[in-house]
Write an enzyme that holds these catalytic residues in place. Structure first.
Site, PDB file in Angstrom:
ATOM      1  N   LYS A 127     -12.199  -4.795   1.579  1.00 61.54           N
ATOM      2  CA  LYS A 127     -11.689  -3.984   2.678  1.00 61.54           C
ATOM      3  C   LYS A 127     -12.627  -2.808   2.854  1.00 61.54           C
ATOM      4  O   LYS A 127     -12.772  -1.967   1.965  1.00 61.54           O
ATOM      5  CB  LYS A 127     -10.280  -3.507   2.348  1.00 61.54           C
TER       6      LYS A 127
ATOM      7  N   TYR B 248      -3.332  -9.726  15.856  1.00 58.58           N
ATOM      8  CA  TYR B 248      -2.321  -9.232  16.798  1.00 58.58           C
ATOM      9  C   TYR B 248      -2.182 -10.162  17.993  1.00 58.58           C
ATOM     10  O   TYR B 248      -1.273 -10.007  18.792  1.00 58.58           O
ATOM     11  CB  TYR B 248      -2.664  -7.799  17.229  1.00 58.58           C
TER      12      TYR B 248
ATOM     13  N   LYS C  50     -11.999  -7.806   5.480  1.00 62.44           N
ATOM     14  CA  LYS C  50     -11.426  -6.993   6.549  1.00 62.44           C
ATOM     15  C   LYS C  50     -12.318  -5.812   6.847  1.00 62.44           C
ATOM     16  O   LYS C  50     -12.724  -5.148   5.886  1.00 62.44           O
ATOM     17  CB  LYS C  50     -10.047  -6.520   6.076  1.00 62.44           C
TER      18      LYS C  50
ATOM     19  N   CYS D  26      -0.117   4.160   1.660  1.00 56.80           N
ATOM     20  CA  CYS D  26      -0.526   5.133   2.693  1.00 56.80           C
ATOM     21  C   CYS D  26       0.535   5.393   3.760  1.00 56.80           C
ATOM     22  O   CYS D  26       0.588   6.476   4.323  1.00 56.80           O
ATOM     23  CB  CYS D  26      -1.851   4.724   3.339  1.00 56.80           C
TER      24      CYS D  26
ATOM     25  N   ARG E  44     -11.140   7.545   3.637  1.00 60.25           N
ATOM     26  CA  ARG E  44     -10.865   6.558   2.591  1.00 60.25           C
ATOM     27  C   ARG E  44     -12.148   6.037   1.926  1.00 60.25           C
ATOM     28  O   ARG E  44     -12.160   4.995   1.296  1.00 60.25           O
ATOM     29  CB  ARG E  44     -10.105   5.377   3.188  1.00 60.25           C
TER      30      ARG E  44
ATOM     31  N   GLU F 261     -16.107  -7.577  -5.607  1.00 59.92           N
ATOM     32  CA  GLU F 261     -14.665  -7.292  -5.443  1.00 59.92           C
ATOM     33  C   GLU F 261     -13.866  -8.598  -5.428  1.00 59.92           C
ATOM     34  O   GLU F 261     -12.814  -8.694  -6.062  1.00 59.92           O
ATOM     35  CB  GLU F 261     -14.405  -6.533  -4.126  1.00 59.92           C
TER      36      GLU F 261
ATOM     37  N   SER G 239      -6.980  -3.920  14.159  1.00 64.75           N
ATOM     38  CA  SER G 239      -6.501  -3.257  15.376  1.00 64.75           C
ATOM     39  C   SER G 239      -7.614  -2.875  16.353  1.00 64.75           C
ATOM     40  O   SER G 239      -7.488  -3.087  17.553  1.00 64.75           O
ATOM     41  CB  SER G 239      -5.685  -2.022  14.986  1.00 64.75           C
TER      42      SER G 239
ATOM     43  N   CYS H  96      -3.948   6.081   0.135  1.00 65.32           N
ATOM     44  CA  CYS H  96      -3.422   4.801  -0.371  1.00 65.32           C
ATOM     45  C   CYS H  96      -3.019   4.855  -1.839  1.00 65.32           C
ATOM     46  O   CYS H  96      -2.539   3.866  -2.397  1.00 65.32           O
ATOM     47  CB  CYS H  96      -4.449   3.698  -0.137  1.00 65.32           C
TER      48      CYS H  96
ATOM     49  N   ARG I 124      -3.634   3.100  12.580  1.00 68.47           N
ATOM     50  CA  ARG I 124      -3.119   4.320  11.933  1.00 68.47           C
ATOM     51  C   ARG I 124      -2.115   5.036  12.818  1.00 68.47           C
ATOM     52  O   ARG I 124      -1.207   5.683  12.313  1.00 68.47           O
ATOM     53  CB  ARG I 124      -4.270   5.209  11.497  1.00 68.47           C
TER      54      ARG I 124
ATOM     55  N   CYS J 159       0.866  -1.175   0.000  1.00 68.29           N
ATOM     56  CA  CYS J 159       0.000   0.000   0.000  1.00 68.29           C
ATOM     57  C   CYS J 159       0.899   1.220   0.000  1.00 68.29           C
ATOM     58  O   CYS J 159       2.074   1.133   0.350  1.00 68.29           O
ATOM     59  CB  CYS J 159      -0.911  -0.006   1.225  1.00 68.29           C
TER      60      CYS J 159
HETATM   61  C1  PBG Z   1      -3.133   0.043   4.806  1.00 69.27           C
HETATM   62  C2  PBG Z   1      -3.741  -0.823   5.844  1.00 69.27           C
HETATM   63  C3  PBG Z   1      -4.619  -0.489   6.894  1.00 69.27           C
HETATM   64  C4  PBG Z   1      -4.765  -1.645   7.662  1.00 69.27           C
HETATM   65  C5  PBG Z   1      -4.027  -2.642   7.036  1.00 69.27           C
HETATM   66  N1  PBG Z   1      -3.424  -2.119   5.906  1.00 69.27           N
HETATM   67  C6  PBG Z   1      -5.224   0.774   7.330  1.00 69.27           C
HETATM   68  C7  PBG Z   1      -6.092   1.609   6.518  1.00 69.27           C
HETATM   69  O1  PBG Z   1      -6.666   1.214   5.504  1.00 69.27           O
HETATM   70  O2  PBG Z   1      -6.200   2.754   6.932  1.00 69.27           O
HETATM   71  C8  PBG Z   1      -5.548  -1.759   8.948  1.00 69.27           C
HETATM   72  C9  PBG Z   1      -5.116  -2.830   9.863  1.00 69.27           C
HETATM   73  C10 PBG Z   1      -5.641  -2.753  11.246  1.00 69.27           C
HETATM   74  O3  PBG Z   1      -6.446  -1.891  11.621  1.00 69.27           O
HETATM   75  O4  PBG Z   1      -5.218  -3.620  12.031  1.00 69.27           O
HETATM   76  N2  PBG Z   1      -3.954   0.557   3.852  1.00 69.27           N
END
Ligand code: PBG
Length: 323
Positions: A196, A314, A249, A123, A218, A234, A275, A131, A206, A121
């Site tokens: 996603k 995690y 996700k 970002c 986003r 998708e 997260s 991104c 983040r 990515c």
């Molecule tokens: C990058 C990305 C993100 C996550 C994984 N890859 C964040 C986003 O889209 O802002 C999130 C992972 C998480 O929250 O554990 N684009």
């Protein structure tokens, strides 16, 4: 159909051994991927407030953590990089000497048996935190594809076992597959973050990846949370473009999407227990409001029961102790 009293579903719940015998879903460390964050410097290990137990680590410390995880039984890592500098073109993402590329080479040396996946990515590498490339307040699709493809190739060159595009630009799986193939990496799989969602549950990540968008959000590229049919489209497109595995996700708020994807597609199905899903259990447990281990295990089991083959979590390091 016989009913009570001839049928008593409690018979198989009577003892731990009987429950184990009739258990339909099990967790195995083989199915888990441990996300780690790598940052510049040496001897750096910066704990993250919103992700208790997770840290930003310099390459040397990352190798220590990876070795420890591997010894405990962890099989696979997902790498995120925090670069020295960010710019409009995300140059740190595809730099041969970039942070993730250096981490990959060091890990390859130090822990050869670990499966190394990378998040592809822009970002974390763009000054604006989006991104893809930006013009005005628009996130550009087609011009971003070339940079994402370059990033994936440079990860493969540095030793990634699989690349995981998470940007949500249209056409990126095809662009990455084409670039990998023409550079001799036709054996490198693509795990596409296919569905996603534009989720509120990425907050702690983040902070960890220092990738919050500087303006806007986003929602012009990530999926709208109320939609499930669009998520399946998708997945279908990513598979048609050459994805080897698809991903949903976040996980827990989207179990219905995981189930729908499982029923529809035979490709390996990944789910990202993100997260915010982790942080909320940690926070409640820290206050004594719930018991972390059974709560975490229940959530992870639910993700498997919904149909996921592989879970990014995690908790993976802790799972090595729990399972
Ligand atoms: C990058 C990305 C993100 C996550 C994984 N890859 C964040 C986003 O889209 O802002 C999130 C992972 C998480 O929250 O554990 N684009």
């Amino acid at each position: 159909m016989s009913t009570f009293p001839s049928t008593r579903l409690r018979r198989f719940r009577r003892t731990a051994a009987l429950r184990a015998l009739t258990r339909e879903t099990r967790l195995s460390l083989d199915d888990f991927v441990y996300p780690l964050f790598v940052c510049p410097g040496e001897g750096v290990e910066r704990p993250l407030e919103g992700l208790p137990g997770i840290a930003q680590r310099s390459v040397d410390r990352l190798c220590d953590a990876a070795e420890d995880a591997s010894r405990a039984g962890v099989r696979a890592l997902l790498l995120f990089g925090i670069p020295e500098e960010k710019d409009e073109a995300a140059s740190g993402a595809y730099d041969d000497d970039g942070i993730v590329q250096r981490a990959l080479r060091a890990l390859r040396d130090r822990v050869p048996g670990l499966v190394l996946l990378t998040d592809v990515c822009l970002c974390e590498y763009t000054s604006h935190g989006h991104c893809g490339l930006v013009e005005g307040d628009e996130v550009l699709n087609d011009v971003s594809l070339e940079l994402l493809a370059k990033t994936a190739v440079s990860h493969a060159e540095a030793g990634a076992d699989a690349v995981c595009p998470s940007d949500m630009m249209d056409g990126r799986v095809g662009a990455i597959r084409g670039a990998l193939d023409s550079e001799g990496f036709e054996q490198t799989p693509i795990v596409a973050y296919s569905a996603k969602y534009a989720s509120a549950f990425y907050g702690p990540f983040r902070e960890a990846a220092e990738s919050a968008p500087a303006f806007g959000d986003r929602r012009s590229y990530q999926l709208d949370p109320p939609n499930v049919r669009e998520a399946l489209r998708e997945c279908e497109l990513d598979l048609a473009e050459g994805a080897d595995a698809i991903m949903i996700k976040p996980a827990l708020p989207y179990l219905d999407v995981i189930r729908a994807a499982r029923d529809r597609f035979d490709a390996p199905l990944f789910a990202y227990n993100v997260s915010g899903e982790y942080a909320l259990v940690k926070a409640a447990a820290a206050r004594g409001w719930l018991d972390e281990r059974p709560a975490a295990l229940e959530g992870l089991t639910a993700i498997k029961r919904a149909g996921a083959d592989v879970i990014f979590s995690y908790w993976t390091r802790e799972l090595a102790e729990w399972l």
